[in-house]
Design a protein around this motif. Structure first.
Motif, PDB file in Angstrom:
ATOM      1  N   SER A  97      11.697  -0.217  -3.943  1.00  0.00           N
ATOM      2  CA  SER A  97      12.044   0.939  -3.116  1.00  0.00           C
ATOM      3  C   SER A  97      12.270   0.546  -1.666  1.00  0.00           C
ATOM      4  CB  SER A  97      10.938   1.999  -3.197  1.00  0.00           C
ATOM      5  OG  SER A  97      10.802   2.488  -4.507  1.00  0.00           O
ATOM      6  N   THR A  98      11.532  -0.473  -1.191  1.00  0.00           N
ATOM      7  CA  THR A  98      11.696  -0.887   0.205  1.00  0.00           C
ATOM      8  C   THR A  98      13.040  -1.567   0.432  1.00  0.00           C
ATOM      9  OG1 THR A  98      10.681  -3.074  -0.089  1.00  0.00           O
ATOM     10  CG2 THR A  98       9.214  -1.241   0.368  1.00  0.00           C
ATOM     11  N   ASN A  99      13.617  -2.169  -0.615  1.00  0.00           N
ATOM     12  CA  ASN A  99      14.954  -2.759  -0.476  1.00  0.00           C
ATOM     13  C   ASN A  99      15.998  -1.693  -0.216  1.00  0.00           C
ATOM     14  OD1 ASN A  99      14.222  -5.393  -0.729  1.00  0.00           O
ATOM     15  ND2 ASN A  99      15.030  -5.697  -2.795  1.00  0.00           N
ATOM     16  N   GLY A 100      15.743  -0.478  -0.682  1.00  0.00           N
ATOM     17  CA  GLY A 100      16.690   0.613  -0.470  1.00  0.00           C
ATOM     18  C   GLY A 100      16.517   1.331   0.847  1.00  0.00           C
ATOM     19  N   MET A 101      15.576   0.877   1.673  1.00  0.00           N
ATOM     20  CA  MET A 101      15.316   1.545   2.946  1.00  0.00           C
ATOM     21  C   MET A 101      16.126   0.963   4.093  1.00  0.00           C
ATOM     22  SD  MET A 101      11.199   1.900   2.467  1.00  0.00           S
ATOM     23  CE  MET A 101      10.909   2.137   4.210  1.00  0.00           C
ATOM     24  N   VAL A 102      16.860  -0.140   3.838  1.00  0.00           N
ATOM     25  CA  VAL A 102      17.676  -0.728   4.889  1.00  0.00           C
ATOM     26  C   VAL A 102      18.976   0.043   5.012  1.00  0.00           C
ATOM     27  CG1 VAL A 102      16.670  -3.007   4.553  1.00  0.00           C
ATOM     28  CG2 VAL A 102      18.711  -2.364   3.273  1.00  0.00           C
ATOM     29  N   LEU A 131       0.840  -1.200   0.000  1.00  0.00           N
ATOM     30  CA  LEU A 131       0.000   0.000   0.000  1.00  0.00           C
ATOM     31  C   LEU A 131       0.874   1.248   0.000  1.00  0.00           C
ATOM     32  CD1 LEU A 131      -2.805   1.310   0.209  1.00  0.00           C
ATOM     33  CD2 LEU A 131      -2.629   1.084   2.696  1.00  0.00           C
ATOM     34  N   ASN A 132       1.769   1.330   0.972  1.00  0.00           N
ATOM     35  CA  ASN A 132       2.748   2.415   1.047  1.00  0.00           C
ATOM     36  C   ASN A 132       3.821   2.063   2.062  1.00  0.00           C
ATOM     37  OD1 ASN A 132       1.646   3.103   3.668  1.00  0.00           O
ATOM     38  ND2 ASN A 132       0.022   4.197   2.589  1.00  0.00           N
ATOM     39  N   TYR A 133       4.781   2.940   2.244  1.00  0.00           N
ATOM     40  CA  TYR A 133       5.861   2.699   3.204  1.00  0.00           C
ATOM     41  C   TYR A 133       6.330   4.029   3.767  1.00  0.00           C
ATOM     42  CZ  TYR A 133       8.357   3.569  -1.188  1.00  0.00           C
ATOM     43  OH  TYR A 133       8.766   4.099  -2.376  1.00  0.00           O
ATOM     44  N   ASN A 134       6.982   3.950   4.931  1.00  0.00           N
ATOM     45  CA  ASN A 134       7.440   5.134   5.649  1.00  0.00           C
ATOM     46  C   ASN A 134       8.965   5.178   5.608  1.00  0.00           C
ATOM     47  OD1 ASN A 134       8.267   6.969   7.754  1.00  0.00           O
ATOM     48  ND2 ASN A 134       6.202   6.825   8.605  1.00  0.00           N
ATOM     49  N   TYR A 135       9.513   6.189   4.925  1.00  0.00           N
ATOM     50  CA  TYR A 135      10.963   6.295   4.799  1.00  0.00           C
ATOM     51  C   TYR A 135      11.629   6.586   6.135  1.00  0.00           C
ATOM     52  CZ  TYR A 135      11.707   5.979  -0.238  1.00  0.00           C
ATOM     53  OH  TYR A 135      11.830   5.522  -1.523  1.00  0.00           O
ATOM     54  N   ASP A 136      10.914   7.239   7.030  1.00  0.00           N
ATOM     55  CA  ASP A 136      11.500   7.603   8.322  1.00  0.00           C
ATOM     56  C   ASP A 136      11.632   6.389   9.252  1.00  0.00           C
ATOM     57  OD1 ASP A 136      11.727  10.302   7.617  1.00  0.00           O
ATOM     58  OD2 ASP A 136       9.651  10.710   8.238  1.00  0.00           O
ATOM     59  N   THR A 137      10.613   5.545   9.267  1.00  0.00           N
ATOM     60  CA  THR A 137      10.623   4.404  10.187  1.00  0.00           C
ATOM     61  C   THR A 137      10.985   3.088   9.508  1.00  0.00           C
ATOM     62  OG1 THR A 137       8.272   3.911   9.822  1.00  0.00           O
ATOM     63  CG2 THR A 137       8.817   5.522  11.539  1.00  0.00           C
ATOM     64  N   GLY A 138      10.880   3.044   8.184  1.00  0.00           N
ATOM     65  CA  GLY A 138      11.146   1.795   7.464  1.00  0.00           C
ATOM     66  C   GLY A 138       9.954   0.853   7.450  1.00  0.00           C
ATOM     67  N   GLN A 139       8.814   1.299   7.976  1.00  0.00           N
ATOM     68  CA  GLN A 139       7.638   0.442   8.025  1.00  0.00           C
ATOM     69  C   GLN A 139       7.009   0.295   6.642  1.00  0.00           C
ATOM     70  OE1 GLN A 139       4.421   1.920  10.426  1.00  0.00           O
ATOM     71  NE2 GLN A 139       3.276   0.002  10.363  1.00  0.00           N
ATOM     72  N   VAL A 140       6.727  -0.957   6.285  1.00  0.00           N
ATOM     73  CA  VAL A 140       6.069  -1.257   5.017  1.00  0.00           C
ATOM     74  C   VAL A 140       4.649  -1.701   5.314  1.00  0.00           C
ATOM     75  CG1 VAL A 140       6.063  -2.724   2.958  1.00  0.00           C
ATOM     76  CG2 VAL A 140       8.240  -1.938   3.940  1.00  0.00           C
ATOM     77  N   MET A 141       3.682  -1.054   4.677  1.00  0.00           N
ATOM     78  CA  MET A 141       2.279  -1.384   4.916  1.00  0.00           C
ATOM     79  C   MET A 141       1.721  -2.119   3.704  1.00  0.00           C
ATOM     80  SD  MET A 141       1.752   2.189   6.791  1.00  0.00           S
ATOM     81  CE  MET A 141       3.248   2.652   5.975  1.00  0.00           C
TER      82      MET A 141
END
Length: 309
Positions: free
Chosen positions: A274-279, A176-186
């Motif tokens: 994009s979430t792979n780049g948040m680690v 659905l979306n993700y939070n760049y600040d917390t790394g949470q993926v929804m």
């Protein structure tokens, strides 16, 4: 000798064991030696077979299909691909269509499912090597399976060969979306399946790094409409009977690469990547998976050398 009515020639003849997926294809992956039947929820150490085909059809008339399947899968899909790779896939449309139709017909019968879609014309098309055209409304879409998650495939059972009836085409992205600040993926709470009007039957096939979907339509108008919609909405590429090559691209991401019959929309790949780049910047999820795979790949290579025929 046991006499049966052959599923192909419809004559009373001797019974043989017909592989659902060509034995020559299964032999390309000797490290995968268990079969899991998702419908019956059983696994067994034997090849998946059906016992309603005569020796003449099995070993003679249909053998050209098995040979083509082995050649094209060994040429293109033994290797693994990276996320940015594309593959110029050259094919003979009629022969590749016959491969997927034969596997579909075999699997339906193995579950005592409805096979009325395979009428006399379709069966003759499979039996006749020289026949190049089939007056049916059928589409084939293809793509590449690439593991972009940190988890190696062998953790989930090393399922290099997979097939299933009616794969799920998602209406919208898994994420659905993700939070760049917390790394949470929804993730989406309700993954809705796209309603595809006029679709009579579909089957999904995974040949290691190759992914294919075959779809049977009610009529030509519906077929053309849906081919356009599917081409725009999903990363799979349409194989055309008027061409002999297509550029296949990645159809999976970190959230569905281990369940590739859950088909995400094209924009879902970008969101997932994009979430792979948040680690942390010093960690690469894909590199972690590749490092874990090094020892396993060596083990697989040794098995394949040992069991080469």
């Amino acid at each position: 000798m046991i006499i049966i009515i052959c599923a192909y020639c419809k004559k009373e003849k001797d019974k043989t064991k017909e592989h659902i997926i060509s034995d020559s294809v299964l032999q390309l992956f000797p490290e995968c030696d268990l079969t899991y039947d998702e419908i019956r929820k059983k696994h067994y150490k034997a090849d998946p077979i059906i016992k309603d085909v005569c020796s003449d059809c099995n070993n003679t008339k249909l053998s050209y299909i098995d040979e083509y399947a082995k050649n094209i899968i060994s040429k293109y899909f033994i290797d693994e691909y990276d996320a940015s790779d594309s593959l110029e896939f050259e094919y003979k449309y009629d022969e590749f269509l016959k491969v997927l139709m034969k596997y579909t017909y075999n699997d339906l019968r193995s579950h005592n499912d409805d096979v009325s879609i395979f009428d006399k014309e379709s069966i003759n098309f499979l039996l006749d090597k020289s026949q190049k055209k089939l007056n049916k409304c059928i589409s084939i879409f293809g793509g590449l399976c690439v593991n972009t998650s940190p988890v190696p495939e062998f953790v989930f059972g090393n399922k290099k060969i997979q097939w299933s009836k009616n794969p799920t085409f998602l209406e919208n992205s898994i994420i659905l979306n993700y939070n760049y600040d917390t790394g949470q993926v929804m993730l989406r709470d309700n993954l809705k399946q796209m309603e595809i009007k006029g679709l009579k039957l579909s089957y999904f096939y995974k040949f290691n790094s190759g992914l294919f979907v075959i779809l049977f339509w009610e009529n030509e108008e519906i077929q053309k409409q849906n081919e356009q919609i599917l081409s725009l909405s999903y990363p799979y590429k349409l194989l055309s009977s008027d061409d002999d090559k297509v550029l296949l691209e990645r159809c999976t991401h970190a959230y569905n690469c281990h369940i590739p019959n859950l088909i995400d929309v094209t924009w879902g790949i970008g969101i997932a990547d994009s979430t792979n780049g948040m680690v942390r910047t010093d960690i690469s999820p894909i590199q972690i998976q590749k490092d874990w795979n090094k020892g396993w790949n060596k083990h697989e290579h040794e098995i394949r050398l040992k069991h080469t025929k």
